[in-house]
Motif scaffolding. Structure first.
Motif, short mmCIF file in Angstrom:
data_model
loop_
_atom_site.label_atom_id
_atom_site.label_comp_id
_atom_site.label_asym_id
_atom_site.label_seq_id
_atom_site.Cartn_x
_atom_site.Cartn_y
_atom_site.Cartn_z
N MET A 1 0.51 -0.92 0.01
CA MET A 1 -0.19 -0.24 -0.42
C MET A 1 0.91 1.44 -0.47
O MET A 1 2.19 1.54 0.26
CB MET A 1 -0.88 0.20 1.30
N VAL A 2 0.06 2.33 -0.48
CA VAL A 2 0.94 3.61 -0.56
C VAL A 2 0.20 4.75 0.56
O VAL A 2 -0.91 5.15 1.26
CB VAL A 2 0.55 3.92 -1.70
N THR A 3 1.28 5.40 0.34
CA THR A 3 0.40 7.01 1.60
C THR A 3 -0.97 7.61 0.69
O THR A 3 -0.76 7.26 -0.38
CB THR A 3 1.36 8.14 1.71
N GLU A 4 -1.51 7.53 1.19
CA GLU A 4 -2.64 8.10 1.11
C GLU A 4 -2.80 9.58 0.14
O GLU A 4 -3.00 9.58 -1.46
CB GLU A 4 -4.02 8.89 1.76
N ALA A 5 -1.45 10.38 0.36
CA ALA A 5 -1.20 11.33 -0.61
C ALA A 5 -0.88 11.12 -2.33
O ALA A 5 -1.39 11.54 -2.97
CB ALA A 5 -0.12 12.10 -0.08
N GLU A 6 0.16 9.39 -2.21
CA GLU A 6 0.77 9.31 -3.32
C GLU A 6 -0.36 8.79 -3.82
O GLU A 6 -0.63 8.93 -5.31
CB GLU A 6 1.65 7.49 -2.79
N TRP A 7 -1.68 8.05 -3.00
CA TRP A 7 -2.58 7.19 -4.18
C TRP A 7 -3.46 8.36 -5.10
O TRP A 7 -4.31 7.96 -6.07
CB TRP A 7 -3.79 6.54 -2.91
N GLU A 8 -3.62 9.62 -4.07
CA GLU A 8 -4.29 10.67 -4.45
C GLU A 8 -3.51 11.20 -4.99
O GLU A 8 -4.73 11.62 -6.52
CB GLU A 8 -4.73 11.91 -2.91
N ARG A 9 -2.60 11.68 -5.55
CA ARG A 9 -1.56 11.79 -6.24
C ARG A 9 -1.63 10.30 -7.81
O ARG A 9 -1.86 11.33 -9.40
CB ARG A 9 0.29 11.80 -6.38
N VAL A 10 -1.43 10.04 -7.76
CA VAL A 10 -1.54 8.56 -9.12
C VAL A 10 -3.10 8.96 -9.43
O VAL A 10 -2.82 8.96 -10.78
CB VAL A 10 -1.30 7.31 -9.11
#
Length: 122
Positions: A1-10
């Motif tokens: 899993m990635v951070t929420e910020a990374e997920w939002e960026r992707v």
């Protein structure tokens, strides 16, 4: 899993129908679940069983297969990019009927941002 910020960026960079060349990295239960795909992002890709050939799981792409996939939708809860195979040999036989029934807006969704679209799993 990635951070929420990374997920939002992707998610913010993804478009419906966007094509990625990916490598099938796992086929946990052929004919039952789907296939996991590495598309070169920090978030994994997945092709659901409903989009793969139904008649014979032997027609599914095997681990190590490199082919093109399109962004079909995203599963925010699993931080997963849901894909559909671009190559018709790996796509369910009744894809046109499937789209008409579950995603009739698919053609008009192509090119739109996935973030905030609220697409759900059919």
């Amino acid at each position: 899993m990635v951070t929420e910020a990374e997920w939002e960026r992707v998610q913010g960079e993804l478009r419906f129908g966007q094509v990625f060349t990916g490598t099938v990295v796992r086929v946990p239960r052929p004919g039952a679940i789907g296939v996991f795909v590495d598309i070169g992002l920090s978030v994994g890709g997945f092709v659901d069983v409903v989009l793969l050939p139904r008649r014979r799981s032997e027609d599914w792409p095997v681990e190590g297969t490199v082919t093109e996939f399109e962004v079909w939708w995203v599963h925010s809860g699993r931080q997963q990019i849901r894909l559909k195979p671009s190559d018709p040999q790996y796509l369910c036989e009744d894809f046109a009927d499937f789209v008409a029934r579950y995603r009739p807006n698919w053609p008009s969704d192509i090119g739109k941002a996935v973030s905030g679209c609220g697409v759900i799993n059919p």
